[in-house]
Design a protein around this motif. Structure first.
Motif, PDB file in Angstrom:
ATOM      1  N   GLU A 230      76.851  -9.480  -4.344  1.00  0.00           N
ATOM      2  CA  GLU A 230      78.141  -9.824  -4.773  1.00  0.00           C
ATOM      3  C   GLU A 230      79.224  -8.921  -5.205  1.00  0.00           C
ATOM      4  OE1 GLU A 230      75.764  -9.280  -8.511  1.00  0.00           O
ATOM      5  OE2 GLU A 230      75.411  -9.759  -6.381  1.00  0.00           O
ATOM      6  N   LYS A 261      83.459  -8.716  -8.104  1.00  0.00           N
ATOM      7  CA  LYS A 261      82.452  -9.784  -7.509  1.00  0.00           C
ATOM      8  C   LYS A 261      83.129 -10.805  -6.756  1.00  0.00           C
ATOM      9  CE  LYS A 261      79.195  -9.179 -11.482  1.00  0.00           C
ATOM     10  NZ  LYS A 261      78.610  -9.931 -12.444  1.00  0.00           N
ATOM     11  N   GLN A 263      83.251 -14.259  -4.403  1.00  0.00           N
ATOM     12  CA  GLN A 263      82.217 -15.319  -3.826  1.00  0.00           C
ATOM     13  C   GLN A 263      82.757 -15.782  -2.427  1.00  0.00           C
ATOM     14  OE1 GLN A 263      83.456 -18.820  -5.626  1.00  0.00           O
ATOM     15  NE2 GLN A 263      85.572 -18.650  -5.745  1.00  0.00           N
ATOM     16  N   ARG A 264      83.806 -15.007  -1.888  1.00  0.00           N
ATOM     17  CA  ARG A 264      83.987 -15.425  -0.374  1.00  0.00           C
ATOM     18  C   ARG A 264      83.779 -14.163   0.252  1.00  0.00           C
ATOM     19  NH1 ARG A 264      88.370 -17.837  -3.361  1.00  0.00           N
ATOM     20  NH2 ARG A 264      88.474 -20.167  -2.552  1.00  0.00           N
ATOM     21  N   ASP A 287      81.916 -23.941  -7.101  1.00  0.00           N
ATOM     22  CA  ASP A 287      80.638 -23.273  -7.614  1.00  0.00           C
ATOM     23  C   ASP A 287      81.301 -21.912  -8.422  1.00  0.00           C
ATOM     24  OD1 ASP A 287      78.819 -25.063  -6.986  1.00  0.00           O
ATOM     25  OD2 ASP A 287      78.264 -23.797  -5.115  1.00  0.00           O
ATOM     26  N   ASN A 288      80.847 -21.544  -9.507  1.00  0.00           N
ATOM     27  CA  ASN A 288      81.314 -20.582 -10.053  1.00  0.00           C
ATOM     28  C   ASN A 288      80.454 -19.426  -9.765  1.00  0.00           C
ATOM     29  OD1 ASN A 288      83.591 -21.427 -11.827  1.00  0.00           O
ATOM     30  ND2 ASN A 288      82.045 -22.626 -13.254  1.00  0.00           N
ATOM     31  N   ASP A 289      80.642 -18.818  -8.668  1.00  0.00           N
ATOM     32  CA  ASP A 289      79.756 -17.742  -8.115  1.00  0.00           C
ATOM     33  C   ASP A 289      80.709 -16.476  -8.345  1.00  0.00           C
ATOM     34  OD1 ASP A 289      77.721 -16.616  -7.104  1.00  0.00           O
ATOM     35  OD2 ASP A 289      78.310 -16.742  -4.945  1.00  0.00           O
ATOM     36  N   GLU A 290      81.624 -16.351  -9.233  1.00  0.00           N
ATOM     37  CA  GLU A 290      82.436 -15.205  -9.414  1.00  0.00           C
ATOM     38  C   GLU A 290      82.920 -15.041 -11.085  1.00  0.00           C
ATOM     39  OE1 GLU A 290      86.152 -13.333  -7.156  1.00  0.00           O
ATOM     40  OE2 GLU A 290      86.184 -15.573  -7.539  1.00  0.00           O
ATOM     41  N   LEU A 320      76.022 -13.935 -12.962  1.00  0.00           N
ATOM     42  CA  LEU A 320      76.500 -15.071 -12.016  1.00  0.00           C
ATOM     43  C   LEU A 320      76.033 -16.319 -12.605  1.00  0.00           C
ATOM     44  CD1 LEU A 320      76.218 -13.501  -8.607  1.00  0.00           C
ATOM     45  CD2 LEU A 320      78.091 -13.452  -9.898  1.00  0.00           C
ATOM     46  N   GLY A 326      77.309 -16.622  -2.133  1.00  0.00           N
ATOM     47  CA  GLY A 326      78.554 -16.779  -1.716  1.00  0.00           C
ATOM     48  C   GLY A 326      79.064 -18.133  -1.192  1.00  0.00           C
ATOM     49  N   ILE A 327      80.159 -18.572  -1.169  1.00  0.00           N
ATOM     50  CA  ILE A 327      80.559 -20.043  -0.547  1.00  0.00           C
ATOM     51  C   ILE A 327      80.668 -20.319   0.885  1.00  0.00           C
ATOM     52  CG2 ILE A 327      81.739 -20.246  -2.616  1.00  0.00           C
ATOM     53  CD1 ILE A 327      84.298 -19.931  -1.178  1.00  0.00           C
TER      54      ILE A 327
END
Length: 617
Positions: A230, A261, A263-264, A287-290, A320, A326-327
């Motif tokens: 990430e 970090k 996410q994309r 999604d809060n992946d960042e 995370l 990632g998305i």
């Protein structure tokens, strides 16, 4: 029924061996049931069919086992997959690299009665400018070129070009830039509803890699080694608004290296030498992946570089929220720009890259004289003083095998002290240049126990005059960030300044009778300038006086070298290093040793600090 034990042999694998063993088995255990083993008998039909099936099954079993080991795998897709599993990225093509000299002329102007270059006519070439040779081979200059900027890692050389009457009329500005044999190709991919781990493929010859990926909303997608990664490197322009504490060093360090970090993100892999696959994650944009953690120094000033979801509450523990890798792109169109080129045929001879494509070249200033500006734009030129090298046809299967096994041992981690040293010296120049580096472990006393592997990295940089200087705080910060991604968790790296010991060299020689004294003396001085060229010296390298004697003895016309004297030059008032050094005390057996603290000898001003004289016999 009684348990009948059969003598079954498991060593037979080929058709003939299986056939003979089945015949022997039938004769041994079924002597009265069937006895006709002639080639045309019905029984032989079934025996040979069983042997056939056994041979085929044995072949595929052996083949499947073989294809699991990269040393023996023969199928292309398996070799590629195993290479990625071992941490090596195969190359479909190798780009040729070259150092170009890009030049432009500028007029002069009168300044307080003195004719000086008029730098208001400097040009800027955008990134990804193309230079080509008569054979149609294109080379790409990925970085922008700004002739108005000159720094130690990006100098602009100024030379007088033409004189009108007794006054200079035009000067030539030159820059050395790196270029690779590549062209930019664009392909778009449209995505509908989100799907986990979507893949797209790019097909073509000589694919070098991905340049950038953006979606229809303007978001940038980052390439990572694997989807679970990430953290990515991010370049931020070194401006006062982005980082006021480091902006003072913007001339030497144009970009700040940060870790963010993303996410994309996407991972790439070659399926074969003509197919590059892009794979995306499994999450959605909601999604809060960042996590966005702004630089505390910038709070209240505003962040000019793009950040998303700045109003979202993020975890203060810096973890995370999801593990979606990632998305996945959805309801958008991705524009993928990738590089194509390279190959053995892309190696260009010297002085052949002269066609410069510059449709977006801009002057750095407005209000210029149109006639002069048109002339200046026409003086923009390119050449390559040396032939380009490195162009290759990509990895063969055997090369992939060997490089994969080598990569597996290193795991792309800095394990030894030399790993950190090489990585520090390989930092991209736009983040600053480490010119000299030395790494060592701190000395521990008998009663000290170290639970963390602490390494001291001593480094130096250069100024605009190619002289050694200590690295500024911005350069050290970028280096610390650059090393962090490959640092083992138990390693602690301390970045320190090495010591500079400035020296002067004086020598006395006797010249052969038939030679000109001045000519021989100049050749000796030039020889010592080359010997003490700072690019040839490293931290903690001693001075071997014997080597200097030998070098002067080899100069044509020198009969005898009478004496060589090395002295220390120190003091800020004279523009030397502040550190004095006892040269005589450090000399043993014709060797001048550096100090115990990591240091380097430097002849800072060779034109004045290397002197000699001719003495009589």
């Amino acid at each position: 029924m009684a348990d009948v034990k059969r003598d079954i042999k498991y060593l037979n694998r080929e058709f003939s061996e299986l056939r003979n063993r089945l015949i022997e088995y039938s004769k041994t255990y079924f002597p009265n049931t069937y006895s006709d083993f002639s080639p045309t008998s019905p029984g032989m039909l079934f025996i040979e069919q069983a042997a056939y099936v056994g041979d085929v099954l044995g072949f595929y079993l052996d083949n499947q086992i073989q294809e699991n080991f990269i040393s023996y795998a023969r199928q292309t897709n398996n070799v590629y997959e195993l290479a990625y599993m071992m941490g090596y990225k195969p190359k479909a093509s190798g780009a040729s690299q070259v150092l170009l000299t890009i030049s432009q002329q500028i007029p002069t102007k009168d300044e307080s009665g003195t004719t000086v270059p008029d730098y208001s006519y400097t040009l800027t070439l955008p990134g990804n400018t193309v230079v080509s040779n008569p054979n149609g081979t294109n080379f790409l200059i990925q970085d922008s070129i700004d002739f108005s900027v000159s720094s130690s890692n990006n100098p602009t050389v100024t030379n007088l070009t033409t004189i009108s009457g007794n006054s200079p009329e035009y000067y030539t500005l030159s820059k050395s830039v790196k270029a690779i044999s590549a062209t930019i190709t664009t392909q778009t991919f449209t995505f509908g509803s989100p799907s986990a781990f979507q893949t797209v493929e790019i097909n073509g010859d000589n694919i070098l890699g991905i340049l950038d990926v953006t979606d229809s909303d303007g978001n940038v997608w980052y390439e990572v080694d694997y989807l679970g990664q990430e953290l990515v490197y991010d370049s931020i322009k070194n401006t006062n608004q982005n980082d006021p504490n480091n902006n003072a060093n913007a001339g030497e360090i144009p970009y700040l290296l940060k870790i963010k970090k993303a996410q994309r993100r996407f991972a790439t892999r070659f399926l074969d030498n003509t197919t590059l696959q892009l794979q995306f994650g499994s999450g959605t944009a909601t999604d809060n992946d960042e996590e966005i953690i702004p630089n505390p120094n910038n709070v209240g000033l505003g962040l000019t570089f793009e950040q998303n979801k700045l109003t979202t509450a993020y975890s203060p523990t810096n973890f995370l929220y999801t593990d979606t890798y990632g998305i996945s792109p959805s309801n958008t169109t991705l524009t993928v720009r990738y590089l194509v080129g390279g190959g053995v045929e892309s190696n260009a001879p010297a002085f052949s890259l002269t066609t410069l494509s510059n449709p977006n070249t801009q002057f750095n200033n407005s209000g210029l004289d149109p006639t002069t500006a048109n002339y200046i734009r026409g003086t923009l030129s390119s050449t390559n003083p040396e032939a380009s090298t490195g162009g290759s046809n990509g990895d063969s299967l055997e090369e992939i095998r060997q490089k994969s096994m080598m990569s597996f041992l290193s795991q792309n981690r800095a394990v030894t002290a030399d790993d950190y040293l090489v990585r520090a010296l390989s930092m991209p120049p736009k983040y600053g240049v480490i010119s000299k580096a030395h790494i060592e472990k701190p000395m521990l006393t008998d009663d000290q126990v170290s639970t963390i592997e602490t390494l001291s990295l001593y480094c130096l940089s250069k100024n605009l005059s190619n002289q050694l200087t200590t690295a500024n705080t911005t350069l050290k910060q970028n280096l610390r960030t650059y090393l962090s991604q490959n640092r083992i968790i138990g390693d602690n790296i301390e970045i320190k300044d090495a010591y500079i010991i400035n020296i002067a060299v004086m020598f006395e020689i006797i010249v052969l009778p038939e030679y000109n004294n001045n000519e021989v003396l100049i050749n000796c001085i030039n020889g010592l300038k080359d010997h003490f060229n700072i690019d040839k010296w490293q931290i903690n390298q001693p001075i071997l006086l014997r080597d200097i004697y030998v070098k002067l003895d080899k100069v044509k016309g020198v009969q005898t070298v009478k004496n060589i004297k090395i002295t220390n030059k120190a003091g800020f008032s004279s523009n030397y290093s502040q550190y004095g050094y006892d040269i005589d005390g450090a000399t043993q057996n014709q060797v001048i040793y550096p100090s115990l603290d990591p240091s380097i000898f430097e002849v800072k001003y060779p034109n004045q600090d290397i002197t000699g004289k001719v003495v009589p016999l």
